[in-house]
Design a protein around this motif. Sequence first.
Motif, short mmCIF file in Angstrom:
data_model
loop_
_atom_site.label_atom_id
_atom_site.label_comp_id
_atom_site.label_asym_id
_atom_site.label_seq_id
_atom_site.Cartn_x
_atom_site.Cartn_y
_atom_site.Cartn_z
N MET A 70 0.84 -1.19 0.00
CA MET A 70 0.00 0.00 0.00
C MET A 70 0.88 1.25 0.00
O MET A 70 1.90 1.29 0.66
N ILE A 71 0.44 2.24 -0.76
CA ILE A 71 1.11 3.54 -0.76
C ILE A 71 0.07 4.58 -0.39
O ILE A 71 -1.04 4.60 -0.92
N GLU A 72 0.44 5.45 0.54
CA GLU A 72 -0.46 6.50 0.96
C GLU A 72 0.22 7.86 0.77
O GLU A 72 1.38 8.04 1.15
N VAL A 73 -0.50 8.79 0.16
CA VAL A 73 -0.03 10.17 0.09
C VAL A 73 -0.92 11.00 1.01
O VAL A 73 -2.14 10.85 1.02
N LYS A 74 -0.27 11.86 1.80
CA LYS A 74 -1.00 12.67 2.77
C LYS A 74 -0.69 14.14 2.56
O LYS A 74 0.45 14.57 2.75
N ASN A 75 -1.69 14.89 2.11
CA ASN A 75 -1.59 16.36 2.00
C ASN A 75 -0.37 16.81 1.21
O ASN A 75 0.33 17.73 1.59
N VAL A 76 -0.13 16.15 0.08
CA VAL A 76 1.03 16.48 -0.76
C VAL A 76 0.75 17.73 -1.60
O VAL A 76 -0.25 17.81 -2.31
N SER A 77 1.64 18.69 -1.47
CA SER A 77 1.57 19.92 -2.26
C SER A 77 2.92 20.19 -2.91
O SER A 77 3.97 19.87 -2.34
N LYS A 78 2.87 20.79 -4.11
CA LYS A 78 4.11 21.11 -4.81
C LYS A 78 3.92 22.35 -5.66
O LYS A 78 2.93 22.48 -6.40
N LYS A 79 4.89 23.27 -5.55
CA LYS A 79 4.92 24.47 -6.38
C LYS A 79 6.14 24.44 -7.29
O LYS A 79 7.19 23.94 -6.90
N PHE A 80 5.98 24.98 -8.47
CA PHE A 80 7.11 25.28 -9.34
C PHE A 80 7.06 26.78 -9.60
O PHE A 80 6.18 27.26 -10.31
N GLY A 81 7.97 27.51 -8.97
CA GLY A 81 7.89 28.96 -9.03
C GLY A 81 6.67 29.43 -8.26
O GLY A 81 6.46 29.05 -7.11
N ASP A 82 5.84 30.23 -8.92
CA ASP A 82 4.62 30.73 -8.28
C ASP A 82 3.41 29.86 -8.58
O ASP A 82 2.30 30.15 -8.12
N LYS A 83 3.61 28.79 -9.32
CA LYS A 83 2.48 27.96 -9.75
C LYS A 83 2.26 26.79 -8.81
O LYS A 83 3.17 26.00 -8.57
N ASP A 84 1.05 26.67 -8.29
CA ASP A 84 0.67 25.51 -7.48
C ASP A 84 0.33 24.36 -8.42
O ASP A 84 -0.72 24.37 -9.08
N VAL A 85 1.21 23.36 -8.48
CA VAL A 85 0.99 22.22 -9.38
C VAL A 85 0.20 21.12 -8.70
O VAL A 85 -0.66 20.48 -9.32
N LEU A 86 0.46 20.90 -7.42
CA LEU A 86 -0.31 19.95 -6.61
C LEU A 86 -0.79 20.67 -5.35
O LEU A 86 0.00 21.36 -4.70
N LYS A 87 -2.05 20.48 -5.03
CA LYS A 87 -2.64 21.19 -3.89
C LYS A 87 -3.27 20.20 -2.91
O LYS A 87 -4.37 19.70 -3.14
N ASN A 88 -2.51 19.89 -1.86
CA ASN A 88 -3.06 19.15 -0.73
C ASN A 88 -3.69 17.81 -1.16
O ASN A 88 -4.83 17.50 -0.83
N ILE A 89 -2.92 17.01 -1.89
CA ILE A 89 -3.42 15.73 -2.42
C ILE A 89 -3.26 14.63 -1.38
O ILE A 89 -2.18 14.42 -0.83
N SER A 90 -4.35 13.91 -1.11
CA SER A 90 -4.30 12.75 -0.23
C SER A 90 -5.02 11.58 -0.90
O SER A 90 -5.99 11.78 -1.64
N GLY A 91 -4.54 10.37 -0.65
CA GLY A 91 -5.18 9.19 -1.20
C GLY A 91 -4.44 7.94 -0.81
O GLY A 91 -3.27 8.00 -0.40
N VAL A 92 -5.12 6.81 -0.93
CA VAL A 92 -4.53 5.51 -0.59
C VAL A 92 -4.59 4.61 -1.81
O VAL A 92 -5.66 4.37 -2.38
N PHE A 93 -3.42 4.13 -2.22
CA PHE A 93 -3.30 3.20 -3.35
C PHE A 93 -3.06 1.81 -2.77
O PHE A 93 -2.01 1.53 -2.21
N LYS A 94 -4.06 0.93 -2.91
CA LYS A 94 -4.04 -0.34 -2.21
C LYS A 94 -3.26 -1.42 -2.96
O LYS A 94 -3.18 -1.42 -4.18
N ARG A 95 -2.72 -2.34 -2.19
CA ARG A 95 -1.96 -3.46 -2.73
C ARG A 95 -2.91 -4.45 -3.41
O ARG A 95 -4.03 -4.65 -2.97
N GLY A 96 -2.42 -5.04 -4.50
CA GLY A 96 -3.20 -6.02 -5.22
C GLY A 96 -4.28 -5.44 -6.11
O GLY A 96 -5.10 -6.18 -6.66
N MET A 97 -4.28 -4.11 -6.26
CA MET A 97 -5.28 -3.44 -7.08
C MET A 97 -4.60 -2.57 -8.14
O MET A 97 -3.49 -2.10 -7.95
N THR A 98 -5.29 -2.38 -9.25
CA THR A 98 -4.82 -1.45 -10.27
C THR A 98 -5.36 -0.06 -9.94
O THR A 98 -6.54 0.22 -10.12
#
Length: 254
Positions: A1-29
């Motif tokens: 399982m992979i979990e992302v919690k509140n991931v945000s990323k900027k490049f310069g002044d641009k918000d490319v990712l804004k507070n992304i959360s989710g769970v990617f479960k094992r054995g699933m596509t």
Amino acid sequence: MIEVKNVSKKFGDKDVLKNISGVFKRGMTNMIIGASGTGKSVLLKNIVGLVIPDEGKVLYDERDFIKASKEEKKDIRQEIGMLFQGSALFDSKTVEENVRFPLDMLTQMPLDAKMDRVHFCLKRVGLENAAKKTPSEISGGMKKRVGIARAIALETTRYLFCDEPNSGLDPLTSIRIDNLIQEITQEYDITTIIVSHDMNSVMEIGEYIMFLHQGEKKWEGSNETLFDSDVPELNEFLFSNKLMRRFKNEPSSA
């Protein structure tokens, strides 16, 4: 399982990712979808460590990849397999040499054990008769299958990342690649994350789907609930792919 919690990323002044959360479960596509430029590939790069998020966490089976030591990150990377959009095979190497590459780089296995593993992986993807060919001698679909064989060459592989695996393939070959990815995911009980704009693939194998729009997660669910969404951005995306009518069995004006 992979979990992302509140991931945000900027490049310069641009918000490319804004507070992304989710769970990617094992054995699933697991699939990340959205229009071009919406942050899909950037999110994948944050997950695999090619880009460091400004905020948030990336957890591999509860192991914090962002805060991990150099040795801990190395251990996690040895559990990762990658299928690249352009296959990324070495033109000067044969098919079996391409599959053997991660074994040469990351293990101390004797040569005969490496070759046994290579031939096992090639047989699993139906390419046992192509071992001595070079990439220039095989089709685009076969190259993708070589990429899959290389991605699972390490017996430690627990996570598989696929970046637009059906790019440049005809519909029939795309279905074959989709089915192979899903079979391997289930057979080896690995966590697979696929970045795709191919909505046919989403409807075929999308067991968990995260929809991004302008760097935000707007919806998540399965392909069975995709058309029940009341999210305007998602419905617009589906209409733009001419899928809403097709999968609701309505007549198309095309």
